[in-house]
Design an enzyme around this catalytic site. Sequence first.
Site, short mmCIF file in Angstrom:
data_model
loop_
_atom_site.label_atom_id
_atom_site.label_comp_id
_atom_site.label_asym_id
_atom_site.label_seq_id
_atom_site.Cartn_x
_atom_site.Cartn_y
_atom_site.Cartn_z
N CYS A 126 35.04 60.97 62.57
CA CYS A 126 33.98 61.45 62.24
C CYS A 126 34.20 62.62 62.11
O CYS A 126 33.36 63.77 61.14
CB CYS A 126 32.70 61.48 62.67
N HIS A 303 27.83 66.84 62.13
CA HIS A 303 28.21 64.75 61.37
C HIS A 303 27.02 64.63 62.29
O HIS A 303 25.98 64.75 62.74
CB HIS A 303 28.88 64.83 62.75
N ASN A 333 25.10 57.36 59.63
CA ASN A 333 26.68 57.50 59.88
C ASN A 333 27.73 56.81 59.28
O ASN A 333 28.19 55.71 58.84
CB ASN A 333 27.00 57.22 61.91
N1 ACO Z 1 16.67 48.39 67.45
C1 ACO Z 1 16.12 47.40 69.06
N2 ACO Z 1 16.63 47.94 70.33
C2 ACO Z 1 17.42 48.31 70.70
C3 ACO Z 1 18.57 49.01 69.69
C4 ACO Z 1 17.77 48.35 67.82
N3 ACO Z 1 18.63 48.35 66.73
N4 ACO Z 1 19.72 48.48 70.16
C5 ACO Z 1 19.37 48.73 71.04
N5 ACO Z 1 18.64 48.37 71.51
C6 ACO Z 1 17.47 48.65 72.98
C7 ACO Z 1 18.26 48.24 73.50
O1 ACO Z 1 18.58 47.22 74.02
C8 ACO Z 1 18.61 48.78 75.53
O2 ACO Z 1 16.85 48.31 75.95
P1 ACO Z 1 17.00 47.88 76.97
O3 ACO Z 1 16.45 49.15 77.83
O4 ACO Z 1 15.80 46.23 77.41
O5 ACO Z 1 17.64 47.36 78.03
C9 ACO Z 1 17.10 49.94 74.86
O6 ACO Z 1 17.05 49.47 72.65
C10 ACO Z 1 17.58 51.44 74.75
O7 ACO Z 1 19.05 52.11 74.76
P2 ACO Z 1 20.18 52.91 74.74
O8 ACO Z 1 21.36 52.07 74.32
O9 ACO Z 1 19.53 53.27 75.97
O10 ACO Z 1 19.39 53.22 73.04
P3 ACO Z 1 20.11 55.15 73.29
O11 ACO Z 1 18.36 56.09 72.96
O12 ACO Z 1 20.83 55.37 73.74
O13 ACO Z 1 20.03 55.15 71.92
C11 ACO Z 1 22.13 55.35 70.29
C12 ACO Z 1 21.19 54.12 71.20
C13 ACO Z 1 20.95 55.64 69.04
C14 ACO Z 1 23.33 54.37 69.63
C15 ACO Z 1 22.18 56.37 71.35
O14 ACO Z 1 23.21 56.31 72.35
C16 ACO Z 1 24.13 57.14 69.84
O15 ACO Z 1 23.31 57.69 69.04
N6 ACO Z 1 24.49 57.00 70.63
C17 ACO Z 1 25.98 58.22 70.24
C18 ACO Z 1 25.78 57.03 68.88
C19 ACO Z 1 27.63 58.12 68.21
O16 ACO Z 1 27.01 59.28 67.78
N7 ACO Z 1 28.19 58.21 67.80
C20 ACO Z 1 29.29 58.59 67.02
C21 ACO Z 1 30.94 57.58 66.59
S1 ACO Z 1 30.25 56.72 65.62
C22 ACO Z 1 31.66 56.44 64.54
O17 ACO Z 1 32.25 57.85 65.28
C23 ACO Z 1 31.70 56.25 63.98
#
Ligand code: ACO
Length: 376
Positions: A126, A303, A333
């Site tokens: 990215c 980004h 993204n």
């Molecule tokens: N819909 C509903 N619930 C969901 C979903 C969804 N799509 N995805 C996860 N959940 C649930 C999980 O199962 C979890 O449930 P649980 O508490 O019962 O276990 C709950 O939601 C919380 O999950 P978390 O992973 O803690 O959610 P978080 O607030 O961390 O958000 C996210 C997840 C959006 C992926 C975040 O961690 C994030 O943005 N991380 C960075 C991603 C990124 O920037 N990537 C960049 C590189 S990508 C690339 O290079 C191509």
Amino acid sequence: MGAVIIGCGKALPNLEVANDDLQALVDTNDEWISSRTGISTRHIAVDESGLALAARAAAAALGMDGSNDPTDSTCGWTTSPIEPSSIDLVLFATVTPDIVVPSCAAVVKRMLGLDHAVAMDLNAACTGFIYGLSVAESMLAAANGAAGAAGRNPLKRALVIGCDRLSRVTDWGDRNTCVLFGDGAGAAVVEWNESAPGIMASYLRNDDDEKNALTCANYIEAPQPFSAEGIDQAARATDPSLRFTDEALGIHEAVEAGGMRQVIRMDGRSIFKFASNAMTHAVEEVLRRTGCSLDDIDCVIPHQANARIIKFAAKKLGLDMDTFQLSIANTGNTSSASVPMALADAYVSGRVQPGDKVILVAFGGGLTSGAILYEA
Ligand code: ACO
């Protein structure tokens, strides 16, 4: 003197997929996606290649195509139309190349008639566009500097493209990742200018991804008819060479269990933590390298991975959210395309004005990160 941005453009595929549409694929909902990520819709390329998207974005950056309305699927901004034959270098950042030989850059060069350019691809996940812009700036500076000009290709203008079709490497059954990604392309033209500062500093970094928090294996189809002893036709069936990649990337068990090989696997929480810190650090580094302070900065173009990551970094830096260009709601993204598409949004909407000081900042797989500070 410096490398000045004289054109930029973006291209999005036609199909727009809303958060609620994804409920047909995984257990999710609009409330969760929009509140956790800031994403409302993403665009998916179903009948268009990455190369076609890239060519559209590049043509918009050259003033050959596109509108001046940031809500249009192809739009761009230029100081004045740019002659294709004046482009000396094409850099194409991507993690999802449609083709490896010729390079994607070479194909776009041919599609747009950039007759005099040399062309190559680059992968820094990215952060690819920021790496690309920094490489272009370094090459421009070397070719136009007193000491280095002799013996180098003459180089005045470079076209830097960021393009990805993440939909090709997304596991559409994994709600942890599939709601985040989309497709698109963005591009910018930089020109060496003896009387303008342009790019004032860049900062590039690569931290080791020791825990394999973000991986996507490359699945090359041709099976090898070899084993360790030599030619072995039976080896064709399984292609053992792929196993080493799977082990190195820590995805062996998932693939053995029937999981897809060439998809993005991500530990979202670790990446979130890395991203917030990496963004803050990269911004601080380019400020330090130029002697500028946050008060001097008119716009930050980050980004677009998660609006919460941007909010977190803004809070840590003590910057108002209004300083940040936010384009994620309509794109998700898009990896290498994310920063140049947001850049095009900022220029086409009139947000960036001549003389403004702007920071581009990104992070991604690798774990790469980086920032560029320039005067518009
Ligand atoms: N819909 C509903 N619930 C969901 C979903 C969804 N799509 N995805 C996860 N959940 C649930 C999980 O199962 C979890 O449930 P649980 O508490 O019962 O276990 C709950 O939601 C919380 O999950 P978390 O992973 O803690 O959610 P978080 O607030 O961390 O958000 C996210 C997840 C959006 C992926 C975040 O961690 C994030 O943005 N991380 C960075 C991603 C990124 O920037 N990537 C960049 C590189 S990508 C690339 O290079 C191509």
